[in-house]
Design a protein around this motif. Structure first.
Motif, mmCIF file in Angstrom:
data_model
loop_
_atom_site.group_PDB
_atom_site.id
_atom_site.type_symbol
_atom_site.label_atom_id
_atom_site.label_comp_id
_atom_site.label_asym_id
_atom_site.label_seq_id
_atom_site.Cartn_x
_atom_site.Cartn_y
_atom_site.Cartn_z
ATOM 1 N N LEU A 22 17.574 37.206 3.727
ATOM 2 C CA LEU A 22 16.226 37.289 4.480
ATOM 3 C C LEU A 22 14.969 36.456 3.273
ATOM 4 O O LEU A 22 14.133 35.525 4.476
ATOM 5 C CB LEU A 22 15.771 38.493 4.883
ATOM 6 C CG LEU A 22 16.574 39.532 5.702
ATOM 7 C CD1 LEU A 22 15.847 41.561 5.374
ATOM 8 C CD2 LEU A 22 16.141 38.907 7.088
ATOM 9 N N ARG A 23 15.462 36.711 2.212
ATOM 10 C CA ARG A 23 14.660 35.828 1.567
ATOM 11 C C ARG A 23 14.664 34.129 1.106
ATOM 12 O O ARG A 23 14.131 33.208 1.442
ATOM 13 C CB ARG A 23 14.554 35.496 0.047
ATOM 14 C CG ARG A 23 14.208 37.323 -0.481
ATOM 15 C CD ARG A 23 14.322 37.180 -1.721
ATOM 16 N NE ARG A 23 16.137 36.832 -2.873
ATOM 17 C CZ ARG A 23 16.582 38.174 -2.727
ATOM 18 N NH1 ARG A 23 16.569 39.081 -2.443
ATOM 19 N NH2 ARG A 23 17.655 38.122 -3.440
ATOM 20 N N ALA A 24 16.141 33.924 2.144
ATOM 21 C CA ALA A 24 16.115 32.505 2.443
ATOM 22 C C ALA A 24 15.611 31.632 3.902
ATOM 23 O O ALA A 24 15.146 30.843 4.070
ATOM 24 C CB ALA A 24 17.837 32.441 2.188
ATOM 25 N N ALA A 25 15.302 32.587 4.274
ATOM 26 C CA ALA A 25 14.769 32.302 6.074
ATOM 27 C C ALA A 25 13.530 32.692 5.950
ATOM 28 O O ALA A 25 12.540 32.495 6.894
ATOM 29 C CB ALA A 25 15.526 33.892 6.856
ATOM 30 N N GLY A 26 12.516 32.909 4.041
ATOM 31 C CA GLY A 26 11.424 32.979 4.108
ATOM 32 C C GLY A 26 10.516 34.256 4.592
ATOM 33 O O GLY A 26 9.278 34.237 4.173
ATOM 34 N N VAL A 27 11.386 35.201 4.406
ATOM 35 C CA VAL A 27 10.598 36.629 4.469
ATOM 36 C C VAL A 27 10.117 37.223 2.756
ATOM 37 O O VAL A 27 10.704 37.402 2.229
ATOM 38 C CB VAL A 27 11.634 37.662 5.230
ATOM 39 C CG1 VAL A 27 11.070 39.126 5.225
ATOM 40 C CG2 VAL A 27 11.949 37.013 6.908
ATOM 41 N N ARG A 28 8.900 37.188 2.927
ATOM 42 C CA ARG A 28 8.692 37.330 1.336
ATOM 43 C C ARG A 28 7.413 38.873 1.866
ATOM 44 O O ARG A 28 7.216 39.260 2.278
ATOM 45 C CB ARG A 28 7.614 36.827 1.090
ATOM 46 C CG ARG A 28 7.433 35.779 1.001
ATOM 47 C CD ARG A 28 9.074 35.154 -0.659
ATOM 48 N NE ARG A 28 9.849 33.831 -0.370
ATOM 49 C CZ ARG A 28 10.683 33.108 0.217
ATOM 50 N NH1 ARG A 28 11.662 33.861 0.668
ATOM 51 N NH2 ARG A 28 10.802 31.814 -0.252
ATOM 52 N N VAL A 44 21.648 46.587 10.664
ATOM 53 C CA VAL A 44 20.413 47.009 9.840
ATOM 54 C C VAL A 44 21.146 47.269 8.452
ATOM 55 O O VAL A 44 20.529 47.026 7.369
ATOM 56 C CB VAL A 44 20.070 47.980 10.366
ATOM 57 C CG1 VAL A 44 18.517 48.733 8.693
ATOM 58 C CG2 VAL A 44 18.709 47.837 11.879
ATOM 59 N N GLN A 45 22.109 48.275 7.967
ATOM 60 C CA GLN A 45 23.207 48.172 6.710
ATOM 61 C C GLN A 45 23.320 47.043 6.227
ATOM 62 O O GLN A 45 23.033 46.232 5.160
ATOM 63 C CB GLN A 45 24.724 48.822 6.582
ATOM 64 C CG GLN A 45 23.578 50.711 7.247
ATOM 65 C CD GLN A 45 24.554 51.238 7.189
ATOM 66 O OE1 GLN A 45 25.928 51.219 8.138
ATOM 67 N NE2 GLN A 45 25.240 52.173 6.481
ATOM 68 N N GLN A 46 23.872 45.819 7.246
ATOM 69 C CA GLN A 46 24.345 44.542 6.647
ATOM 70 C C GLN A 46 22.384 44.184 6.286
ATOM 71 O O GLN A 46 22.890 43.510 4.822
ATOM 72 C CB GLN A 46 24.694 43.786 7.650
ATOM 73 C CG GLN A 46 25.957 44.003 8.112
ATOM 74 C CD GLN A 46 26.328 42.920 9.884
ATOM 75 O OE1 GLN A 46 26.235 42.386 9.788
ATOM 76 N NE2 GLN A 46 27.612 43.458 9.610
ATOM 77 N N LEU A 47 21.248 44.057 6.465
ATOM 78 C CA LEU A 47 20.340 43.185 6.719
ATOM 79 C C LEU A 47 20.223 43.877 4.632
ATOM 80 O O LEU A 47 19.254 43.184 4.457
ATOM 81 C CB LEU A 47 19.070 43.250 7.671
ATOM 82 C CG LEU A 47 19.621 42.375 8.994
ATOM 83 C CD1 LEU A 47 18.831 42.375 9.985
ATOM 84 C CD2 LEU A 47 20.200 41.108 8.279
ATOM 85 N N GLN A 48 19.740 45.132 4.799
ATOM 86 C CA GLN A 48 19.429 46.105 3.911
ATOM 87 C C GLN A 48 20.129 45.498 2.370
ATOM 88 O O GLN A 48 20.253 46.665 1.395
ATOM 89 C CB GLN A 48 19.533 47.471 3.962
ATOM 90 C CG GLN A 48 18.531 47.583 5.245
ATOM 91 C CD GLN A 48 18.639 49.241 5.046
ATOM 92 O OE1 GLN A 48 19.723 49.848 4.863
ATOM 93 N NE2 GLN A 48 16.938 49.924 5.960
ATOM 94 N N SER A 49 21.595 45.082 2.443
ATOM 95 C CA SER A 49 22.124 44.755 1.323
ATOM 96 C C SER A 49 21.775 44.180 0.612
ATOM 97 O O SER A 49 20.855 42.842 1.451
ATOM 98 C CB SER A 49 24.271 44.876 2.090
ATOM 99 O OG SER A 49 23.828 43.566 2.605
ATOM 100 N N PRO A 50 22.540 43.658 -0.521
ATOM 101 C CA PRO A 50 21.826 42.258 -1.539
ATOM 102 C C PRO A 50 22.629 41.005 -0.640
ATOM 103 O O PRO A 50 21.439 39.918 -1.127
ATOM 104 C CB PRO A 50 22.751 42.732 -2.760
ATOM 105 C CG PRO A 50 23.384 44.309 -2.452
ATOM 106 C CD PRO A 50 23.559 44.693 -1.327
ATOM 107 N N ALA A 51 23.086 41.388 -0.123
ATOM 108 C CA ALA A 51 23.945 39.745 0.298
ATOM 109 C C ALA A 51 22.310 39.315 2.088
ATOM 110 O O ALA A 51 22.049 38.348 2.466
ATOM 111 C CB ALA A 51 24.926 39.599 1.064
ATOM 112 N N GLY A 52 21.917 40.624 2.644
ATOM 113 C CA GLY A 52 21.455 40.746 3.984
ATOM 114 C C GLY A 52 20.152 40.535 2.952
ATOM 115 O O GLY A 52 18.591 39.551 3.922
ATOM 116 N N ALA A 53 19.343 41.283 2.039
ATOM 117 C CA ALA A 53 17.779 40.439 1.937
ATOM 118 C C ALA A 53 18.174 38.966 0.785
ATOM 119 O O ALA A 53 17.087 38.806 1.048
ATOM 120 C CB ALA A 53 18.122 41.388 0.112
#
Length: 220
Positions: A85-91, A73-82
């Motif tokens: 997620l944007r690259a995966a289509g999460v808006r 979860v911490q990895q996904l909440q980091s700038p790289a993780g965000a």
């Protein structure tokens, strides 16, 4: 400033009050008829590998699994993780919330379950975003074990306990209208008083400037 002075200032700057009233009505319309918003959610749990002693994975949920989940979860909440997620289509807005599945007598987040939420203007978009977040979360769990060279039979797996679903957000309209009316009234009164004070100060300063700009008498 007395109440009479306040009333006089509001009458002199009635157009400020009128603009505030129009803005308040526009805000109230948005509160009464808001744009539809949906929240998609699902619950994911990390399960240990199947062993002879614990054939049921759900009975062997240990606190270290919760630590692994929180690290992902911490990895996904980091700038790289965000960015991933944007690259995966999460808006839009999303949340990754570790759940407290224990009791008052057990430590927090003992069970490695994670609630995934996403907010969007449509139900399908909210559910799709949740599924994409789960896919990225699962990839991180697999990549973490691949980096540690964990064999396939000894790997932990991410399983969806609650299928992604969406529900419409229902706000409290009465509170929204009360807040809009309060902000509109305060903004109109303060704006009218400020403009009236500003105009009065400029009116008082101008005669003094004119006297200073006039000819200076010469005395012998």
């Amino acid at each position: 400033m007395s109440p009479g002075n306040v009333a006089d200032a509001l009458l002199r700057r009635w157009y400020v009050v009128a603009v505030a009233l129009l803005l308040t009505l526009a805000g109230a319309y948005r509160v009464v008829r808001p744009a539809p918003q949906y929240v998609g959610s699902a619950v994911v749990v990390l399960k240990p590998p199947v062993t002879q002693n614990q054939p049921n994975q759900l009975t062997n949920l240990q606190p270290p699994l919760a630590v692994v989940s929180y690290g992902v979860v911490q990895q996904l909440q980091s700038p790289a993780g965000a960015a991933e997620l944007r690259a995966a289509g999460v808006r839009g807005t999303y949340h990754l919330v570790p759940r407290n599945s224990g009791t008052s007598a057990t430590p927090r987040y003992l069970i490695p379950s994670l609630q995934v939420q996403s907010q969007a203007s449509g139900a399908d978009a909210a559910v799709t975003a949740v599924r994409r977040i789960i896919d990225v979360y699962t990839r991180h769990v697999d990549a973490l074990q691949t980096a540690q060279k964990v064999p396939a039979y000894g790997r932990i797996t991410a399983s969806v306990l609650t299928s992604p679903s969406a529900a419409e957000v229902q706000g409290d309209r009465s509170r929204g209208l009360a807040g809009t009316a309060l902000l509109g009234a305060a903004g109109g009164v303060l704006g009218a008083l400020w403009l009236d004070r500003y105009a009065m100060n400029r009116r008082n300063v101008r005669p003094g400037r004119r006297r200073l700009a006039g000819p200076v008498p010469v005395t012998d």
